[in-house]
Design a protein around this motif. Structure first.
Motif, PDB file in Angstrom:
ATOM      1  N   ASP A 109       0.791  -1.227   0.000  1.00  0.00           N
ATOM      2  CA  ASP A 109       0.000   0.000   0.000  1.00  0.00           C
ATOM      3  C   ASP A 109       0.825   1.279   0.000  1.00  0.00           C
ATOM      4  O   ASP A 109       0.277   2.361   0.172  1.00  0.00           O
ATOM      5  CB  ASP A 109      -1.000   0.000   1.167  1.00  0.00           C
ATOM      6  CG  ASP A 109      -0.327  -0.038   2.528  1.00  0.00           C
ATOM      7  OD1 ASP A 109       0.903  -0.075   2.590  1.00  0.00           O
ATOM      8  OD2 ASP A 109      -1.059  -0.014   3.529  1.00  0.00           O
ATOM      9  N   TRP A 111       4.235   3.871   1.133  1.00  0.00           N
ATOM     10  CA  TRP A 111       4.645   4.506   2.390  1.00  0.00           C
ATOM     11  C   TRP A 111       3.591   5.517   2.821  1.00  0.00           C
ATOM     12  O   TRP A 111       3.115   6.320   2.023  1.00  0.00           O
ATOM     13  CB  TRP A 111       5.989   5.204   2.212  1.00  0.00           C
ATOM     14  CG  TRP A 111       6.383   5.976   3.427  1.00  0.00           C
ATOM     15  CD1 TRP A 111       6.193   7.307   3.641  1.00  0.00           C
ATOM     16  CD2 TRP A 111       7.012   5.467   4.591  1.00  0.00           C
ATOM     17  NE1 TRP A 111       6.667   7.653   4.871  1.00  0.00           N
ATOM     18  CE2 TRP A 111       7.171   6.543   5.485  1.00  0.00           C
ATOM     19  CE3 TRP A 111       7.447   4.210   4.977  1.00  0.00           C
ATOM     20  CZ2 TRP A 111       7.760   6.391   6.732  1.00  0.00           C
ATOM     21  CZ3 TRP A 111       8.032   4.063   6.219  1.00  0.00           C
ATOM     22  CH2 TRP A 111       8.186   5.140   7.082  1.00  0.00           C
ATOM     23  N   GLN A 112       3.234   5.439   4.088  1.00  0.00           N
ATOM     24  CA  GLN A 112       2.302   6.393   4.669  1.00  0.00           C
ATOM     25  C   GLN A 112       2.925   6.898   5.966  1.00  0.00           C
ATOM     26  O   GLN A 112       3.732   6.210   6.582  1.00  0.00           O
ATOM     27  CB  GLN A 112       0.958   5.734   4.940  1.00  0.00           C
ATOM     28  CG  GLN A 112       0.304   5.220   3.679  1.00  0.00           C
ATOM     29  CD  GLN A 112      -0.907   4.355   3.966  1.00  0.00           C
ATOM     30  OE1 GLN A 112      -1.392   4.303   5.089  1.00  0.00           O
ATOM     31  NE2 GLN A 112      -1.395   3.673   2.949  1.00  0.00           N
ATOM     32  N   GLY A 113       2.545   8.059   6.380  1.00  0.00           N
ATOM     33  CA  GLY A 113       3.116   8.660   7.586  1.00  0.00           C
ATOM     34  C   GLY A 113       2.987   7.784   8.816  1.00  0.00           C
ATOM     35  O   GLY A 113       3.876   7.730   9.654  1.00  0.00           O
ATOM     36  N   ARG A 114       1.901   7.055   8.906  1.00  0.00           N
ATOM     37  CA  ARG A 114       1.689   6.205  10.079  1.00  0.00           C
ATOM     38  C   ARG A 114       2.645   5.018  10.116  1.00  0.00           C
ATOM     39  O   ARG A 114       2.803   4.382  11.160  1.00  0.00           O
ATOM     40  CB  ARG A 114       0.246   5.723  10.140  1.00  0.00           C
ATOM     41  CG  ARG A 114      -0.139   4.883   8.964  1.00  0.00           C
ATOM     42  CD  ARG A 114      -1.613   4.590   8.956  1.00  0.00           C
ATOM     43  NE  ARG A 114      -1.943   4.135   7.618  1.00  0.00           N
ATOM     44  CZ  ARG A 114      -2.718   3.127   7.360  1.00  0.00           C
ATOM     45  NH1 ARG A 114      -3.291   2.475   8.329  1.00  0.00           N
ATOM     46  NH2 ARG A 114      -2.960   2.776   6.124  1.00  0.00           N
ATOM     47  N   ASP A 115       3.298   4.708   9.006  1.00  0.00           N
ATOM     48  CA  ASP A 115       4.269   3.609   8.971  1.00  0.00           C
ATOM     49  C   ASP A 115       5.533   3.944   9.743  1.00  0.00           C
ATOM     50  O   ASP A 115       6.301   3.053  10.105  1.00  0.00           O
ATOM     51  CB  ASP A 115       4.643   3.265   7.523  1.00  0.00           C
ATOM     52  CG  ASP A 115       3.477   2.673   6.752  1.00  0.00           C
ATOM     53  OD1 ASP A 115       2.615   2.023   7.386  1.00  0.00           O
ATOM     54  OD2 ASP A 115       3.420   2.862   5.524  1.00  0.00           O
TER      55      ASP A 115
END
Length: 167
Positions: A109, A111-115
């Motif tokens: 999915d 890279w997202q900030g929550r990762d």
């Protein structure tokens, strides 16, 4: 011509730091498992736990390979350098291992900030392992007993790398 096996200091340090990374993650998880009942153990996500155990070993191996030049140097300065590199490799291995463990999710999915939170949590593997308890020959010991084991692994790594450098 003599046929003998030779190794590389990079390979040795990578192998030993992979062992160290897996050791601390195993101790961290063993303390959590100790506090569960048998029915809770069945419900654990064993596949995810194995993935992260292998990821922490990979993180240790990659970090060890990157810092291999610090191991096997002569004199007191070489020992100090190996100790400092061992500390850095052990802590950074958690960060790299956590990133490797997240790789399937990141590829699925993006890279997202929550990762960033689970990746950064990899830095806490060593402190949590040291704060917990480990089972040794049927007795539960404080996790701080991992420090002499870790120090012995660092010393063995340094001596092994020095032997290989002297060839």
């Amino acid at each position: 011509m003599e046929n003998r096996r030779t190794g590389s200091p990079v390979g040795v340090v990578a192998l030993m730091m992979a062992l160290t990374g897996a050791l601390f993650f195993f101790a961290f998880m063993a303390d959590d498992a100790r506090q569960m009942r048998a029915d809770g153990m069945v419900a654990l996500p064993w596949g995810l736990m194995w993935r992260y155990l292998l990821a922490m070993a990979a993180g240790g191996g990659l970090t060890g390979a990157a810092l291999a030049g610090a191991f096997g140097r002569g004199g007191a300065g070489g020992w100090l350098l190996a100790l400092l590199a061992g500390i850095a490799a052990t802590l950074i291995a958690g960060l790299v291992g956590s990133t490797v463990g997240m790789l399937p999710d990141l590829l699925a999915d993006g890279w997202q900030g929550r990762d960033l939170i689970p990746v950064a949590a990899g830095l806490l593997v060593v402190p949590f392992a040291l704060a917990g308890e480990i089972r040794v020959f049927g007795a539960w010991l404080p996790g701080i007993w991992l420090l002499p084991v870790w120090l012995a692994l660092i010393c063995l790594t340094h001596l092994w790398a020095r032997r290989l450098r002297e060839r």
